[in-house]
Design a protein around this motif. Structure first.
Motif, PDB file in Angstrom:
ATOM      1  N   GLU A 232      37.425  -3.619  61.654  1.00  0.00           N
ATOM      2  CA  GLU A 232      37.898  -2.254  62.358  1.00  0.00           C
ATOM      3  C   GLU A 232      39.023  -1.496  61.550  1.00  0.00           C
ATOM      4  O   GLU A 232      38.929  -0.246  61.150  1.00  0.00           O
ATOM      5  N   ARG A 233      39.863  -2.159  61.008  1.00  0.00           N
ATOM      6  CA  ARG A 233      41.121  -1.660  60.140  1.00  0.00           C
ATOM      7  C   ARG A 233      40.502  -1.171  58.969  1.00  0.00           C
ATOM      8  O   ARG A 233      40.728  -0.129  58.273  1.00  0.00           O
ATOM      9  N   ARG A 235      37.478  -0.449  58.161  1.00  0.00           N
ATOM     10  CA  ARG A 235      36.643   0.879  58.367  1.00  0.00           C
ATOM     11  C   ARG A 235      37.363   2.223  58.543  1.00  0.00           C
ATOM     12  O   ARG A 235      36.947   3.466  58.128  1.00  0.00           O
ATOM     13  N   ALA A 236      38.613   2.051  59.423  1.00  0.00           N
ATOM     14  CA  ALA A 236      39.330   3.124  59.577  1.00  0.00           C
ATOM     15  C   ALA A 236      40.093   3.595  58.665  1.00  0.00           C
ATOM     16  O   ALA A 236      40.211   4.677  58.089  1.00  0.00           O
ATOM     17  N   CYS A 237      40.744   2.689  57.561  1.00  0.00           N
ATOM     18  CA  CYS A 237      41.142   2.829  56.250  1.00  0.00           C
ATOM     19  C   CYS A 237      40.291   3.657  55.335  1.00  0.00           C
ATOM     20  O   CYS A 237      40.560   4.769  54.691  1.00  0.00           O
ATOM     21  N   ARG A 239      37.569   5.401  56.008  1.00  0.00           N
ATOM     22  CA  ARG A 239      37.230   6.414  56.699  1.00  0.00           C
ATOM     23  C   ARG A 239      38.428   7.760  56.199  1.00  0.00           C
ATOM     24  O   ARG A 239      38.126   8.812  56.007  1.00  0.00           O
ATOM     25  N   ARG A 240      39.389   7.326  56.466  1.00  0.00           N
ATOM     26  CA  ARG A 240      40.641   8.136  56.151  1.00  0.00           C
ATOM     27  C   ARG A 240      40.604   8.598  54.870  1.00  0.00           C
ATOM     28  O   ARG A 240      41.128   9.841  54.465  1.00  0.00           O
TER      29      ARG A 240
END
Ligand SMILES: [Zn+2]
Length: 265
Positions: A232-233, A235-237, A239-240
């Protein structure tokens, strides 16, 4: 399909160090509790305080018992006599799908003729090779440098070489290897989470962007890191930093699947 390119299981619960639970059941539970479908597990032809040896037979038995979940990579110490033949025998006997090399824990640099001979045999068998590329303890730093993997890529051009931990503290050198060699990929375990939220996040993600999504492969390094949270982390990174859904599908499984199926160059 989401594939974790870098996990460990060990016949002893503390075989990856006392702080971690390296049992097979723990990996299977992490898979069941996460969005990850499959995980690569490594044999380890090393004997250091951080990892005890992991036999090809053990990895093969885990994979045979859980063929839908686990993908096994073989390990043979490059300094062993007849190492390429031993690799071939282990792969054929246990149905393993790749080779794991460990510069700093095996004490053999990636440009050493013994490592090159082993990687050439892996390539001839269609196996991708995961080479540890993080500089740390265990051997002189100069023989762990990711840039040495450039020589390996060029000496075994038909090999498909995955740089574990994206070069760690030398990620720009690892990027240079990927830019200079079409047969190299960056594997993101430890590194992506390590730089996330630090002053090096932007430079690291710049390097990943320069490499391109088709050259990136995600891994967690379970049990050192929690699988779902790392996913999850990560993916978020990504995506940012502008990695879209299609690019993430490549990074979180499709690139490695293609390598395992012999589809990539
Ligand atoms: Zn690892």
């Amino acid at each position: 399909v989401i594939i974790d390119a870098h996990t460990h299981v060990h016949p002893d619960a503390d075989g990856m160090g006392e702080r971690y639970d390296a049992r097979l059941e723990t990996l299977l539970a992490a898979l069941a509790a996460s969005e990850v479908d499959r995980a690569v597990i490594f044999a380890e032809a090393v004997d250091v305080p951080y990892i005890k040896p992991i036999a090809n037979a053990f990895v093969g038995a885990c994979c045979a018992a859980h063929p839908d979940e686990l993908i096994g990579f073989a390990a043979v110490h490059p300094a062993e006599p007849d190492a390429p033949d031993r690799l071939e025998e282990a792969v054929r006997t246990y149905g393993l799908r790749g080779l794991k090399l460990h510069q700093r824990f095996q004490g053999v640099a990636a440009d050493d003729p013994r490592a090159i001979a082993l990687v050439r045999r892996a390539a001839a068998m269609g196996l991708p090779v995961n080479v540890d590329a993080h500089l740390w303890k265990g051997a002189p730093l100069r023989m762990q440098r990711p840039i040495l993997i450039d020589d390996l890529c060029k000496a075994a051009p038909e090999a498909r070489i995955i740089l574990a931990h994206a070069g760690g503290w030398q990620f720009m050198d690892a990027l240079a290897v990927v830019v200079a060699n079409e047969n190299a990929w960056l594997e993101l375990s430890i590194a992506l989470g390590y730089y996330d939220g630090t002053p090096f996040e932007a430079p690291f993600l710049f390097a990943l962007r320069q490499a391109g999504a088709e050259r990136l492969i995600w891994g967690s390094d379970h049990p050192q890191k929690p699988m779902q949270e790392t996913l999850e982390r990560g993916r978020a990174c990504l995506r940012r930093h502008g990695f879209g859904e299609e690019e993430q599908a490549l990074i979180f499984g499709e690139n490695l699947r293609a390598l395992l199926d012999g589809e990539a160059p």
